[in-house]
Scaffold this motif. Structure first.
Motif, PDB file in Angstrom:
ATOM      1  N   PHE A 197       0.682   0.675   3.484  1.00 26.90           N
ATOM      2  CA  PHE A 197       0.788  -0.771   3.617  1.00 26.90           C
ATOM      3  C   PHE A 197      -0.582  -1.381   3.339  1.00 26.90           C
ATOM      4  O   PHE A 197      -1.611  -0.691   3.350  1.00 26.90           O
ATOM      5  N   GLU A 198      -0.580  -2.633   3.049  1.00 25.92           N
ATOM      6  CA  GLU A 198      -1.825  -3.378   2.793  1.00 25.92           C
ATOM      7  C   GLU A 198      -2.146  -4.242   4.006  1.00 25.92           C
ATOM      8  O   GLU A 198      -1.260  -4.931   4.552  1.00 25.92           O
ATOM      9  N   ASN A 199      -3.457  -4.230   4.383  1.00 24.03           N
ATOM     10  CA  ASN A 199      -3.880  -5.101   5.478  1.00 24.03           C
ATOM     11  C   ASN A 199      -4.249  -6.470   4.929  1.00 24.03           C
ATOM     12  O   ASN A 199      -4.092  -6.756   3.738  1.00 24.03           O
ATOM     13  N   LEU A 200      -4.777  -7.305   5.806  1.00 24.31           N
ATOM     14  CA  LEU A 200      -5.098  -8.667   5.392  1.00 24.31           C
ATOM     15  C   LEU A 200      -6.233  -8.714   4.386  1.00 24.31           C
ATOM     16  O   LEU A 200      -6.316  -9.652   3.576  1.00 24.31           O
ATOM     17  N   SER A 201      -7.075  -7.745   4.429  1.00 21.83           N
ATOM     18  CA  SER A 201      -8.200  -7.728   3.494  1.00 21.83           C
ATOM     19  C   SER A 201      -7.836  -7.113   2.155  1.00 21.83           C
ATOM     20  O   SER A 201      -8.688  -7.047   1.269  1.00 21.83           O
TER      21      SER A 201
END
Length: 639
Positions: free
Chosen positions: A456-460
């Motif tokens: 998954f991708e984080n906010l950054s």
């Protein structure tokens, strides 16, 4: 005077009044015989009428159902002034008819009406009867009744029911006609029960108006309606469907008729575009032949015909033509084209997902594609198959979301929906199946794969993978494994080489064995020889103190003319020029040696040992033959 029977039960009697008398009256007499002056009027005549003067005629009624010969007379009753009484002249002189008058009020005999014949194809009822021989110039009338004129009775009278319809009025046939035929025309599309009756009227208007069932009255089924048929297509013995799409398989045509038919239906089954001259379309029934449907279990109204639809037949329309003829000749040609032939599976095109698709945790899997069919689409479903570590889990089938635009061509369905990637618990390649079924029942399943991981991708914007796999990194292709001796090509080569070496070794071994002298045998541990080898060794002088050639010559001293001790022994045992001479052996008193009692074998047997198998003793005799003296004669070889 005169009398005339005017029919209808009346006789008209006329006369001329008496001249010179006034106020007189006239009596009209009827008798069965001719009256005279001596006739007793009370017994022989009947007063029929009294008529005043000036009338000069009278209608005399005739009783019904009479056929008689009558005489009529007229007398006058006059009052004279000089007499105070009346006077009636009964001399019957010129006041009677000369010949008898026939009066007929008797109805003619009934006429037998043949059973009416209905000809439905021509829409007529054919009526026939025998012309009466008892009447002359009679007339016939035909009546029809649409109800039930007789009720529970077997007959009736024309006057009993006013609903009798006159069809043929007073038809007078020729006297030369023996049989009378009349036709009654019917309207089209008629299907009813009617009574037909025949009356006869003679020349005196006497009518036989009584009817008897199956004599001069018949019940006729008036049928000018062609039979109808309902055609269905089914699988097996089912009643089937009247329309729809048909896929490849074995089918049955069912024909349900409205009434029994004279012949089994004639059928032609083709595609709608069939043209034998143009070579287009397809014919299921043999072209140019009559094909009849078969009766189902002996039924008169249910017929069937079986036929197959093969895979690959072009899509088209099934055309069924049937010719029906009912029992009275009504015929109809029916055509049914309510079924489509669809032997082609639908096509499925999936745009997303594909085998190159990869989805991170939390992404939506878009399921987008289109289904096409040349006839029609019944339903489209989808399901996922999750790939677990040791097994696969199949999801339930679900209907797709139809997003087909309104301007899409017929037989097209566009689907588009989304599924969260979190639905899958394992990080692996999973499957998607799309199943499409057309209106004919043809089914097609399409399968594709896609990858789902736990990244998954984080906010950054950084990607984290719980499983340690980086979905962004492209996996390097593994190098191809080198070929080893255990691979199939090398295994086959080694096996062939080993087999050839083994054959070569076997061939060398057989050559060595074949090259050995069969006369040379190996000795055992005890160096034992069989009896034949021992004798041969002694004969050939192959060693031993008493087995020399001198001993043999001593034993064969039966030839006095030649000294065998001085003869030169042949060095070659295989000398082809040596001829043995056998003579009877003379008795000697000296004791023979042990070796001399051995069996003596002719040289020819010894020479053949080179060609026999080793150790073959099948030709040896069971008993030892007596020893014969052998005389050797040396022959000088030619040089």
């Amino acid at each position: 005077m005169e009398a005339e029977y005017i029919s209808g039960g009346w006789t008209d009697v006329t006369w001329v009044d008496q001249i010179g008398a006034e106020g007189e009256s006239y009596h009209v007499w009827h008798s069965w015989t001719k009256l005279t002056a001596s006739s007793n009027l009370t017994l022989e005549a009947t007063l029929m009428a009294t008529v005043p003067d000036g009338v000069q005629h009278v209608l005399v009624p005739v009783p019904a159902d009479k056929d008689r010969l009558s005489y009529y007379c007229v007398t006058s009753v006059t009052r004279y002034n000089h007499l105070n009484a009346t006077f009636e002249n009964t001399g019957f002189d010129q006041n009677c008819i000369i010949t008898a008058l026939r009066e007929d009020t008797l109805a003619p005999a009934p006429v037998q009406l043949a059973q009416p014949m209905l000809q439905g194809s021509q829409r007529i009822v054919l009526l026939s009867w025998i012309n009466s021989q008892a009447e002359e110039y009679e007339s016939y009338s035909i009546y029809r009744h649409l109800g039930d004129p007789f009720g529970d009775n077997e007959g009736g009278n024309l006057s009993d029911d006013e609903n009798w319809e006159l069809l043929v009025d007073m038809y007078t046939p020729s006297e030369a006609d023996t049989t009378v035929l009349r036709e009654v025309y019917l309207p089209i599309d008629l299907d009813r029960e009617s009574w037909y009756a025949l009356t006869i009227t003679d020349t005196w208007d006497n009518t036989r108006s009584t009817f008897t069932n199956r004599s001069n009255a018949w019940l006729v089924h008036e049928d000018t309606t062609a039979p109808t048929v309902s055609v269905t297509v089914s699988i097996g013995t089912q009643t089937g469907q009247t329309d729809g799409a048909l896929k490849a398989g074995d089918y049955r045509l069912n024909f349900f008729l409205s009434e029994p038919v004279a012949e089994h239906p004639w059928i032609i089954v083709t595609t709608a575009d069939y043209d034998a001259d143009q070579g287009t379309g397809y014919s299921f029934t043999p072209p140019g032949q009559v094909t009849n449907a078969a009766s189902f279990l002996g039924s008169e109204t249910w017929y069937y015909w079986d036929f197959p639809i093969h895979q690959g037949i072009p899509t088209g329309t099934l055309k069924v033509t049937a010719t029906l003829i009912d029992m009275v000749g009504n015929s109809v040609l029916t055509t049914s084209e309510n079924w489509s032939i669809d032997a082609t599976n639908p096509t499925i095109t999936v745009f997303s997902p594909s085998t190159d698709s990869s989805y991170l945790y939390g992404d939506d899997i878009r399921i987008h594609g289109v289904v096409n069919d040349d006839v029609g689409i019944e339903e489209v479903m989808f399901r996922f198959i999750e790939n677990r570590i040791l097994f696969e889990e199949e999801f339930e089938w679900e209907l797709v979301v139809d997003v087909t635009p309104s301007d899409a061509p017929p037989g097209t369905l566009v689907f588009d929906m989304r599924e969260p990637s979190a639905t899958f618990t394992e990080s692996a390649n999973h499957k998607l199946e799309i199943k499409a079924i057309d209106t004919a029942g043809n089914e097609k399943i399409y399968q594709t794969r896609f990858y789902v991981d736990h990244c998954f991708e984080n906010l950054s914007g950084l990607t984290y993978c719980l499983s340690g796999d980086d979905p962004i990194k492209q996996e390097e292709g593994e190098p191809a494994a080198p070929i080893t001796w255990s691979d199939p090509p090398y295994v086959i080569i080694v096996a062939v080489v080993a087999f050839n070496v083994l054959l070569l070794f076997f061939a060398i071994l057989m050559g060595i064995i074949a090259a050995q002298d069969p006369r040379k045998k190996k000795k055992g541990d005890d160096e034992e020889f069989d009896e034949e080898d021992d004798w041969m060794m002694e004969f050939m002088g192959g060693g031993g103190d008493s087995g020399s050639a001198a001993d043999v010559r001593a034993d064969l001293d039966a030839a006095p003319e030649r000294d065998l001790s001085e003869a030169k022994a042949l060095e070659d045992d295989d000398d082809p020029f040596a001829e043995p001479v056998v003579e009877k052996k003379k008795k000697k008193k000296k004791k023979k040696s042990r070796k001399s009692r051995k069996k003596i074998v002719e040289e020819d047997d010894f020479d053949d040992d080179d060609e026999d198998d080793w150790g073959d003793e099948d030709d040896e005799p069971d008993e030892k033959p007596k020893r014969k003296s052998v005389k050797r004669r040396s022959i000088k070889r030619k040089k």
